[in-house]
Design a protein around this motif. Structure first.
Motif, PDB file in Angstrom:
ATOM      1  N   UNK A  93       0.776  -1.253  -0.005  1.00 65.61           N
ATOM      2  CA  UNK A  93       0.075  -0.060  -0.098  1.00 65.61           C
ATOM      3  C   UNK A  93       0.840   1.375  -0.131  1.00 65.61           C
ATOM      4  N   UNK A  94       1.768   1.332   0.879  1.00 62.74           N
ATOM      5  CA  UNK A  94       2.562   2.312   0.872  1.00 62.74           C
ATOM      6  C   UNK A  94       3.414   2.583  -0.626  1.00 62.74           C
ATOM      7  N   UNK A  95       3.934   1.634  -0.903  1.00 63.24           N
ATOM      8  CA  UNK A  95       4.702   1.906  -2.173  1.00 63.24           C
ATOM      9  C   UNK A  95       3.807   2.328  -3.233  1.00 63.24           C
ATOM     10  N   UNK A  96       2.304   2.157  -3.324  1.00 59.36           N
ATOM     11  CA  UNK A  96       1.456   2.831  -4.202  1.00 59.36           C
ATOM     12  C   UNK A  96       1.437   4.164  -3.902  1.00 59.36           C
ATOM     13  N   UNK A  97       1.397   4.789  -2.705  1.00 57.85           N
ATOM     14  CA  UNK A  97       1.274   6.122  -2.276  1.00 57.85           C
ATOM     15  C   UNK A  97       2.499   6.976  -2.790  1.00 57.85           C
ATOM     16  N   UNK A 295       6.502  -3.593  -4.349  1.00 54.28           N
ATOM     17  CA  UNK A 295       6.778  -2.085  -5.021  1.00 54.28           C
ATOM     18  C   UNK A 295       5.344  -1.351  -5.338  1.00 54.28           C
ATOM     19  N   UNK A 296       4.283  -2.093  -4.951  1.00 59.96           N
ATOM     20  CA  UNK A 296       2.952  -1.279  -5.222  1.00 59.96           C
ATOM     21  C   UNK A 296       2.262  -2.111  -5.989  1.00 59.96           C
ATOM     22  N   UNK A 297       1.961  -3.598  -5.740  1.00 56.41           N
ATOM     23  CA  UNK A 297       1.074  -4.528  -6.474  1.00 56.41           C
ATOM     24  C   UNK A 297      -0.326  -4.417  -5.755  1.00 56.41           C
ATOM     25  N   UNK A 298      -1.464  -4.255  -6.481  1.00 56.94           N
ATOM     26  CA  UNK A 298      -2.760  -4.166  -5.954  1.00 56.94           C
ATOM     27  C   UNK A 298      -2.948  -5.423  -5.319  1.00 56.94           C
TER      28      UNK A 298
END
Lengths: 506, 209
Positions: A93-97, A295-298
């Motif tokens: 979640x944080x990598x997505x941010x 790295x931001x995988x949904x």
């Protein structure tokens, strides 16, 4: 089981309003780091006198479901989980941010929670009657075995040292022996304090362990709460919306993690936190393309979020059918039922069917409400992170003291709360799992009664604990859980040694 | 109670440094000390179980001290294991071996080599935590005598001062707000009694709730 009647009851205006209030309280407590759904549910216990069993359980389920979801909001936005299970969601979640997609991550987290909750509730309706059939054949040895399985789960599935977890669990079981022994009338560990004869009630203890120790730890270590500014929070749109594409990409993950989470939730001692980490772990392991994880995988957001909310639904199964709570929150729900003169267990379905069907119906309704209210109030909830620690810690401590006193009107409960706050503080300081102490305290009397009555029924024959298939299977599972981490590390060390050898020989 | 400043005065900072230096030698042994205390406490319970469990033995198939005795015995053995692991940890660190290289198996303190765990709070924070414990203890101690309102007002003001709040209007508004909310919610909405105290305080409380 009258599910339609349950829905009609939950959707009554009064009950619905209580549930909306509960969902809101849960979202608030879940978002603020250091506060948790357990604290919120514990502080609401005195309300059950005025509301009655059914209404207060409906409200508390709202709190429980909402707080389970809200722990991930600050985790996604600031890598600062509102509770432990949020840490699993923070990994992706944080990598997505950081990629500038905070909206997407938060909307997906809320949607996954809701879907997990709904799938979990559906499974609950399917599984509980089957469980009930088994539960009706349970005797004292089975209860003892279930309690031991809970202790094994909480000790082995945690993250830190196994020895410390076991010490914590045994200490919790010891706390449960304090007071007048119900079987023999003997006084145990009362230290000549008359007020301790009533024993250590677990609700004041839980308030001490979760609310007081958490705030003292906040003073000791400092906390991130209140250090964020309004600009930090503007990273999220006012009303983030989940996208259909994300739903499509994660549909398999959502379904799988919900099922896994639900079954983990049914195990006493496992609970939503472990479900979240298992949900993340299995999603990652079973995916074909794992390069984007971390790295931001949904899918890394959908997995843990659906699993922990589904676990919240699953944890209702042992609570309602056996009267065995799997964790702190369900223990409080058990306490509320007992305060209102109900006895959870197989007979609850016969004696108070309206309560059980309301619980079943509350789960999906609460999940839907979390979805709607969560998405509409994200910005406001995140703004809670700008409230200074000193303000909410003062308010929470006053409510902890008043709430503890209001449950039974006994000053001794305040001292128990304080004692547990101090023990909880040192447990945190030295990495002893508080969940293990609390579960020990909660399951202690169930375990001892099971043991004493089991021996009584068999007239002193210890074989009764090992001759029945269910107890044998449960003990075997507990043994595997306890030994597995040791075996894993031994195997890992052997393998590590081998690779080192091959490296040096090459 | 005298509350330290938000940033900590220069004096406490110096005292803090001195304290850090004086206490730094014991830090690696902290887990060992705790384990030893646990062994002593649980061992004491185990060896002197008779003094902690009253009541007749031999009446039932399992005596009332059977289950507690089993638990304290297990707890003593586990704390002994914890003590050994903690000592092993100290020895390992002393030898200078980096914990990351040695193993990833069962250790008493997974955080011993973790830099974040070494980030010890300053004396200022420790004193505040201790003062918070004391304040909370005093709050609980005085509650049955003074009733809810006076002691809660005192506690909230003292606690806010302790946590560094200095705005006078805030020190008035928040405590009054909290007390008013609790009275409204608990006595009016929920009809749950609040502690009233004794004598004068009892009479005073009847004007409020």
């Amino acid at each position: 089981m009258d599910i339609v009647g349950g829905f009609l009851s939950v959707l009554q205006p009064g009950h619905l309003l209580l549930m909306i209030t509960g969902v809101f309280i849960g979202l608030v407590f879940g978002t603020i780091p250091g506060l948790s759904g357990v604290t919120a549910v514990a502080l609401l216990v005195p309300f059950s006198y005025a509301l009655g069993a059914e209404a207060s359980i409906i409200m508390m389920i709202g709190v429980y479901v909402a707080a389970t979801c809200a722990g991930s909001l600050a985790a996604v936005l600031f890598n600062m989980p509102g509770d432990v299970m949020g840490a699993a969601t923070a990994r992706d979640g944080y990598p997505l941010t950081q990629l500038g997609q905070a909206d997407r991550a938060i909307a997906l987290a809320i949607m996954s929670s809701a879907i997990g909750g709904i799938i979990g509730a559906a499974l609950l309706v399917g599984v509980a009657p089957q469980f009930l059939r088994i539960a009706l054949q349970f005797g004292p040895p089975e209860y003892f075995a279930m309690a031991m399985l809970g202790m094994a789960c909480v000790a082995s599935l945690g993250t830190g040292s196994l020895v410390k977890a076991l010490i914590a669990a045994v200490f919790g079981l010891m706390l449960a022996t304090v007071g007048l022994d119900p079987v023999s009338g003997a006084l145990r560990f009362t230290f000549d304090i008359q007020q301790l004869q009533g024993g250590i009630d677990f609700i004041p203890a839980i308030i001490g362990f979760f609310a007081v120790s958490e705030i003292l730890m906040g003073i000791y270590k400092g906390t991130a709460a209140g250090t964020y500014t309004k600009e930090d929070i503007r990273k999220v749109r006012r009303f983030p919306m989940p996208s259909l594409a994300d739903l499509k990409a994660t549909r398999l993950t959502l379904f799988r993690s919900s099922i896994i989470g639900n079954f983990v939730g049914m195990l006493p001692g496992a609970g939503a936190t472990i479900a979240a980490f298992l949900g993340y772990g299995t999603t990652r392991q079973l995916s074909r393309d794992t390069s984007k994880f971390g790295h931001g995988d949904v899918r890394g957001v959908a997995g843990p979020e659906s699993a922990n909310n589904s676990a919240a639904a699953g944890s209702m199964v042992p609570l309602l059918t056996l009267g065995i709570p799997g964790g702190a929150t369900t223990a409080i729900l058990l306490g509320v039922l007992i305060l209102n003169g109900l006895r959870p267990g197989p007979l609850l379905f016969r004696d108070s069917p309206e309560v059980t069907s309301s619980v079943f119906a509350s789960m999906p309704v609460a999940s839907l409400l979390v979805f709607v209210i969560g998405l509409l109030t994200v910005r406001m909830l995140l703004r809670l992170l700008t409230i200074p620690f000193k303000v909410f810690s003062t308010v929470i401590l006053v409510f902890a003291v008043v709430g503890t006193f209001a449950i039974y009107n006994r000053p001794v409960d305040l001292w128990i709360m304080l004692f547990c706050g101090v023990i909880g503080f040192f447990a945190k300081r030295f990495d002893f799992p508080i969940a293990a102490i609390v579960l020990g305290l909660v399951l202690g009397s169930i375990a001892e009664t099971g043991l004493v009555n089991g021996i009584g029924v068999s007239r002193g024959d210890w074989g009764v604990f090992f001759s029945r298939p269910f107890t044998l299977g449960t003990f075997a599972a507990a043994a595997v859980l306890l030994l597995a981490p040791l075996i894993w590390s031994a195997v890992g060390r052997l393998r590590g040694g081998e690779t080192e050898k091959t490296r040096t020989s090459a | 109670m005298e509350a330290p400043d938000e940033a900590g005065s220069a004096r406490t900072a110096t005292a803090g440094r001195r304290w850090e230096q004086a206490s730094s030698w014991i830090r690696p042994y902290r887990e060992v000390v705790l384990a030893a205390i646990l062994v002593l406490v649980f061992g004491n319970f185990w060896l002197r179980l008779d003094t902690f469990v009253s009541g007749r033995r031999g009446q039932a198939l399992l005596d009332p001290d059977f289950w507690p005795g089993l638990l304290v015995a297990i707890a003593t053995v586990l704390s002994l294991m914890y003590l050994l692991l903690a000592i092993a940890d100290v020895v390992r660190v002393r030898r200078g071996a980096s914990a990351d290289e040695t193993d990833d198996g069962e250790r008493a303190s997974p955080s011993l080599s973790d830099p974040a765990a070494r980030d010890v709070p300053t004396l200022d924070r420790r004193l505040r935590t201790l003062a918070a414990f004391a304040l909370l203890g005093l709050y609980v101690y005085l509650m049955p005598t003074t009733g809810f309102v006076p002691v809660t007002l005192l506690f909230t003001v003292a606690f806010l001062l302790l946590l560094g709040e200095r705005r006078w209007w805030f020190l008035i508004v928040l405590p009054l707000g909290v007390v008013a909310t609790v009275i409204l919610v608990f006595t009016r909405l929920l009809v749950v009694p609040l502690p009233r105290g004794v004598d004068f305080f009892l009479e005073f409380s009847t004007y409020l709730y």
